[in-house]
Design a protein around this motif. Structure first.
Motif, mmCIF file in Angstrom:
data_model
loop_
_atom_site.group_PDB
_atom_site.id
_atom_site.type_symbol
_atom_site.label_atom_id
_atom_site.label_comp_id
_atom_site.label_asym_id
_atom_site.label_seq_id
_atom_site.Cartn_x
_atom_site.Cartn_y
_atom_site.Cartn_z
ATOM 1 N N ALA A 142 0.827 -1.199 0.000
ATOM 2 C CA ALA A 142 0.000 0.000 0.000
ATOM 3 C C ALA A 142 0.867 1.258 0.000
ATOM 4 O O ALA A 142 0.586 2.224 -0.733
ATOM 5 C CB ALA A 142 -0.930 -0.007 1.221
ATOM 6 N N LEU A 145 2.433 1.748 -3.509
ATOM 7 C CA LEU A 145 1.480 2.292 -4.467
ATOM 8 C C LEU A 145 1.189 3.764 -4.191
ATOM 9 O O LEU A 145 1.122 4.586 -5.120
ATOM 10 C CB LEU A 145 0.187 1.486 -4.435
ATOM 11 C CG LEU A 145 0.271 0.057 -5.001
ATOM 12 C CD1 LEU A 145 -1.001 -0.722 -4.687
ATOM 13 C CD2 LEU A 145 0.533 0.088 -6.496
ATOM 14 N N LYS A 158 -3.038 5.570 -4.969
ATOM 15 C CA LYS A 158 -3.960 5.635 -3.833
ATOM 16 C C LYS A 158 -5.226 4.836 -4.112
ATOM 17 O O LYS A 158 -5.739 4.129 -3.238
ATOM 18 C CB LYS A 158 -4.289 7.094 -3.528
ATOM 19 C CG LYS A 158 -3.087 7.907 -3.046
ATOM 20 C CD LYS A 158 -3.458 9.355 -2.817
ATOM 21 C CE LYS A 158 -2.244 10.172 -2.378
ATOM 22 N NZ LYS A 158 -2.570 11.599 -2.178
ATOM 23 N N TYR A 160 -5.486 2.294 -6.270
ATOM 24 C CA TYR A 160 -5.129 0.877 -6.292
ATOM 25 C C TYR A 160 -4.974 0.322 -4.875
ATOM 26 O O TYR A 160 -5.396 -0.807 -4.579
ATOM 27 C CB TYR A 160 -3.834 0.663 -7.075
ATOM 28 C CG TYR A 160 -3.956 0.909 -8.564
ATOM 29 C CD1 TYR A 160 -5.200 1.008 -9.173
ATOM 30 C CD2 TYR A 160 -2.826 1.039 -9.375
ATOM 31 C CE1 TYR A 160 -5.314 1.236 -10.542
ATOM 32 C CE2 TYR A 160 -2.927 1.261 -10.741
ATOM 33 C CZ TYR A 160 -4.182 1.365 -11.313
ATOM 34 O OH TYR A 160 -4.302 1.585 -12.658
ATOM 35 N N SER A 161 -4.347 1.104 -3.996
ATOM 36 C CA SER A 161 -4.161 0.648 -2.616
ATOM 37 C C SER A 161 -5.504 0.487 -1.915
ATOM 38 O O SER A 161 -5.689 -0.423 -1.090
ATOM 39 C CB SER A 161 -3.267 1.619 -1.848
ATOM 40 O OG SER A 161 -3.922 2.857 -1.608
ATOM 41 N N TRP A 188 -4.399 1.320 6.675
ATOM 42 C CA TRP A 188 -4.512 1.975 5.371
ATOM 43 C C TRP A 188 -4.967 3.423 5.531
ATOM 44 O O TRP A 188 -4.450 4.321 4.866
ATOM 45 C CB TRP A 188 -5.502 1.227 4.485
ATOM 46 C CG TRP A 188 -5.680 1.872 3.143
ATOM 47 C CD1 TRP A 188 -4.909 1.675 2.030
ATOM 48 C CD2 TRP A 188 -6.661 2.841 2.771
ATOM 49 N NE1 TRP A 188 -5.352 2.466 0.997
ATOM 50 C CE2 TRP A 188 -6.432 3.192 1.424
ATOM 51 C CE3 TRP A 188 -7.713 3.444 3.456
ATOM 52 C CZ2 TRP A 188 -7.213 4.111 0.752
ATOM 53 C CZ3 TRP A 188 -8.502 4.369 2.791
ATOM 54 C CH2 TRP A 188 -8.255 4.700 1.448
ATOM 55 N N TYR A 192 -3.022 6.734 4.278
ATOM 56 C CA TYR A 192 -3.690 7.614 3.324
ATOM 57 C C TYR A 192 -3.760 9.039 3.857
ATOM 58 O O TYR A 192 -3.608 10.012 3.114
ATOM 59 C CB TYR A 192 -5.093 7.079 3.029
ATOM 60 C CG TYR A 192 -5.677 7.575 1.734
ATOM 61 C CD1 TYR A 192 -4.889 8.185 0.761
ATOM 62 C CD2 TYR A 192 -7.026 7.416 1.455
ATOM 63 C CE1 TYR A 192 -5.425 8.625 -0.436
ATOM 64 C CE2 TYR A 192 -7.577 7.853 0.262
ATOM 65 C CZ TYR A 192 -6.764 8.469 -0.679
ATOM 66 O OH TYR A 192 -7.294 8.903 -1.859
#
Length: 388
Positions: A142, A145, A158, A160-161, A188, A192
């Motif tokens: 993650a 990506l 972002k 895709y993760s 995640w 993010y």
């Protein structure tokens, strides 16, 4: 002590690997991990003999296994912490792929060991829980990506993760394993946020979690039973939560004394999910506070060192690993004191469990590798060069 207080001494990349590793590693975090492992062995000596007697093993059967698994975990941790971030990234991606395949095959080849959730592969002499090994690999892929999205004409990493995160969470919920699913989603979300996620998106994610919890409550008897037990004003003294609550109350500030605790004879998970109840009863609030401080040292020091890191992949991956490590510890202890509903989550490096210990060693090795002092690896170094 001088190095621990003032930071690592700058080294050249041509220096031998062991001296370079020792001078650049975060010694406070490393020492805290070793102390947690030592506390885990100490508590295992207290908590595991009743279970060993019940299963017909020698008194310290589970302690010996914990020492073996813990030794393997420490070896993996030391080796991983010596790796370059690029190698950690490659191995992390490969590890994620392998763990995800194992997770997907659980409904076909896995077992529940009578606990109502298919989470393990039985090898006869031991068992493997793929979700534990999935977490560090997920953080790596993650972060990779997300960091790619910062590049010019880079991938929409972002997005895709997020797709990968939702897929992993879906497989975990099917077990069901809502605790690990929540931990993956939290990790995640933290990455993010650090990557610059807009506030409205994070609020939307929070709303999605609430909605998912409502659906799970209405459709999963296992999930609903745990939530109802948590919200109930009365605690059934014959449940694990009841035994743990009584043990913590009995322990007081200094505990009832080594070997004097009774909760280990009643709690089937005294050596795993509720190990902190054993610590509170026999050693009191003092040892529990020591454990909390050790987790805080590792988490806070790692985040502070990562704040100075200018490589986006290292910063994101390290933040995800540190956040998940700290929150897992908080969840485990929060369940024991009834601040959170029961999750079935181990206390890192303290609870018994081969998968938990070895996967924890991998994750901590990655975190120690990312928080090592590297020449020209900090944001301040970047601005200092630009000033010349």
């Amino acid at each position: 002590m001088t190095v621990m207080a003032h930071g690592a001494i700058p080294v050249r990349s041509s220096d031998p690997i062991l001296p370079r590793w020792w001078q650049t590693i975060d010694k406070w975090s490393l020492t805290s991990v070793l102390l947690l492992f030592g506390i885990g062995i100490l508590l295992g000596l207290a908590a595991s003999p009743p279970l060993a007697a019940k299963n017909g093993f020698s008194a310290f059967h589970y302690v010996q296994r914990q020492a073996v698994f813990g030794g393997m975990a420490l070896i993996v941790m030391f080796i991983t912490s010596m790796m370059a971030p690029s190698l950690v990234r490659r191995l992390g991606v490969l590890g994620f792929i392998g763990a995800f395949v194992a997770l997907a095959l659980l409904p076909v080849l896995g077992t529940d060991f009578g606990k109502g959730a298919v989470r393990w592969y039985s090898l006869g002499f031991a068992s493997i829980q793929p979700a534990e090994f999935l977490k560090p690999g997920f953080v790596i892929i993650a972060a990779w990506l997300m960091s790619a999205s910062f590049e010019i004409n880079g991938l929409p990493g972002k997005l895709y993760s997020f797709i990968i995160a939702i897929t992993v969470v879906a497989f975990l919920v099917m077990q069901p394993d809502f605790g690990q699913a929540s931990l993956v989603l939290f990790g995640w979300g933290v990455m993010y946020f650090v990557a610059g996620a807009p506030l409205f998106l994070l609020l939307g994610m929070a709303g999605l979690v609430v909605f998912g919890g409502s659906v799970a409550y209405n459709n999963s008897e296992h999930f609903a039973r745990r939530i109802d037990g948590f919200l109930s004003t009365d605690i059934d003294p014959t449940t694990q939560m009841g035994y743990a609550t009584n043990a913590i109350q009995e322990g007081g500030f200094f505990g009832v004394g080594v070997g004097g605790g009774q909760v280990k004879w009643s709690l089937p998970d005294a050596h795993t999910d509720f190990i902190v109840a054993v610590a509170a009863e026999e050693y009191g609030l003092v040892l529990v506070l020591v454990i909390i401080v050790l987790y805080l040292v590792i988490t806070v020091r790692s985040l502070l060192r990562l704040m100075r890191e200018r490589d986006p992949f290292i910063r994101l991956a390290g933040t995800g690993l540190a956040a998940m490590f700290g929150v897992q510890a908080m969840i485990n202890m929060g369940v024991a004191v009834r601040l959170l509903p029961s999750k079935g989550m181990t206390l890192p490096f303290v609870s018994y469990g081969g998968s938990s210990l070895i996967a924890g060693g991998i994750a901590m090795g990655m975190l120690l590798a990312f928080t090592r002092t590297r020449p020209q690896g900090e944001v301040n170094d970047h601005f200092a060069r630009r000033g010349h």
